[in-house]
Design a protein around this motif. Structure first.
Motif, PDB file in Angstrom:
ATOM      1  N   SER A 143       0.814  -1.222   0.000  1.00 61.52           N
ATOM      2  CA  SER A 143       0.000   0.000   0.000  1.00 61.52           C
ATOM      3  C   SER A 143       0.849   1.274   0.000  1.00 61.52           C
ATOM      4  O   SER A 143       0.334   2.344  -0.295  1.00 61.52           O
ATOM      5  CB  SER A 143      -0.960   0.019   1.192  1.00 61.52           C
ATOM      6  N   CYS A 144       2.136   1.141   0.326  1.00 64.70           N
ATOM      7  CA  CYS A 144       3.039   2.292   0.326  1.00 64.70           C
ATOM      8  C   CYS A 144       4.340   1.923  -0.373  1.00 64.70           C
ATOM      9  O   CYS A 144       4.789   0.778  -0.308  1.00 64.70           O
ATOM     10  CB  CYS A 144       3.376   2.743   1.749  1.00 64.70           C
ATOM     11  N   GLU A 145       4.916   2.918  -1.033  1.00 63.08           N
ATOM     12  CA  GLU A 145       6.198   2.740  -1.722  1.00 63.08           C
ATOM     13  C   GLU A 145       7.205   3.727  -1.143  1.00 63.08           C
ATOM     14  O   GLU A 145       6.928   4.909  -1.017  1.00 63.08           O
ATOM     15  CB  GLU A 145       6.034   2.991  -3.217  1.00 63.08           C
ATOM     16  N   ILE A 146       8.366   3.202  -0.795  1.00 64.44           N
ATOM     17  CA  ILE A 146       9.488   4.011  -0.315  1.00 64.44           C
ATOM     18  C   ILE A 146      10.604   3.843  -1.347  1.00 64.44           C
ATOM     19  O   ILE A 146      10.946   2.716  -1.707  1.00 64.44           O
ATOM     20  CB  ILE A 146       9.976   3.520   1.062  1.00 64.44           C
ATOM     21  N   ILE A 147      11.125   4.951  -1.839  1.00 68.05           N
ATOM     22  CA  ILE A 147      12.205   4.890  -2.821  1.00 68.05           C
ATOM     23  C   ILE A 147      13.459   5.464  -2.170  1.00 68.05           C
ATOM     24  O   ILE A 147      13.513   6.649  -1.860  1.00 68.05           O
ATOM     25  CB  ILE A 147      11.860   5.668  -4.104  1.00 68.05           C
ATOM     26  N   ILE A 148      14.435   4.622  -1.941  1.00 67.40           N
ATOM     27  CA  ILE A 148      15.718   5.068  -1.389  1.00 67.40           C
ATOM     28  C   ILE A 148      16.554   5.557  -2.570  1.00 67.40           C
ATOM     29  O   ILE A 148      16.924   4.785  -3.450  1.00 67.40           O
ATOM     30  CB  ILE A 148      16.447   3.933  -0.639  1.00 67.40           C
ATOM     31  N   THR A 149      16.816   6.859  -2.600  1.00 70.69           N
ATOM     32  CA  THR A 149      17.535   7.463  -3.723  1.00 70.69           C
ATOM     33  C   THR A 149      19.023   7.617  -3.447  1.00 70.69           C
ATOM     34  O   THR A 149      19.813   7.695  -4.380  1.00 70.69           O
ATOM     35  CB  THR A 149      16.936   8.841  -4.069  1.00 70.69           C
TER      36      THR A 149
END
Length: 186
Positions: A143-149
């Motif tokens: 339900s959630c997306e975390i993008i480590i940049t």
């Protein structure tokens, strides 16, 4: 003409001096990757940025930070093979939200999707009314997306963005948009 000019200036000054002082509006910080120790998110249309406060409940006044990063004891020496948690709260506001992102193992950049609670990664949101959490919302599977940049152990910088939906016990949804963080861990 001079009278009109002075009347206009006088009207402006009177308006400026009598204008009601309203609560300042929080603005999301820029998305950066420099270790700026900034974070923010739009939760259900309301901006949450960290704000420090004072805790007087433990025998005296002490500063409480609105942006907390908690690392497992071996996080740095193991290049991320330990837990990473980010906690946002604005202690200057008695009403609003708090947000916790618990990623667990964080050892590479890229996209991370939430798992079913209490599995990691997860996102938790608390609705705060008069300084107390009154309602709780949790992420679900994907339900959630975390993008480590950025994940740089040499400089100690972790940056990323996030978005998604979190749910209460009755399946009421609130939306997380434009989430970002840029923290220096050492």
């Amino acid at each position: 003409m001079k009278k009109l000019f002075y009347c206009t200036i006088l009207s402006f000054l009177i308006f400026a001096c009598t204008k009601d002082k309203t609560e300042e509006i929080d603005v999301l910080p820029q998305i950066t990757e420099i270790g700026a120790n900034t974070a923010g998110v739009e939760i259900d249309g309301q901006v949450l940025i960290p704000g420090d406060g004072i805790n007087t409940g433990y025998g005296g006044a002490s500063m409480i930070k609105g942006l907390d990063v908690t690392l497992g004891p071996n996080f740095i020496t193991s290049n991320g093979n330990d837990s990473f948690t980010l906690f946002l709260k604005n202690l200057k506001r008695p009403n609003g939200f708090i947000l916790l992102i618990n990623i667990g193992i964080l050892n590479q950049t890229g996209n991370i999707f939430t798992s079913n609670s209490p599995s990691l990664p997860e996102i938790y949101v608390g609705k705060v009314i008069n300084g107390t959490v009154q309602k709780q919302f949790y992420s679900k599977e994907n339900s959630c997306e975390i993008i480590i940049t950025k994940l740089d152990f040499t400089s100690g910088i972790i940056s990323g963005t996030f978005k998604g939906n979190v749910f209460d016990e009755n399946n009421k949804v609130i939306v997380l948009k434009n989430g970002r963080f840029d923290v220096k861990i050492k």
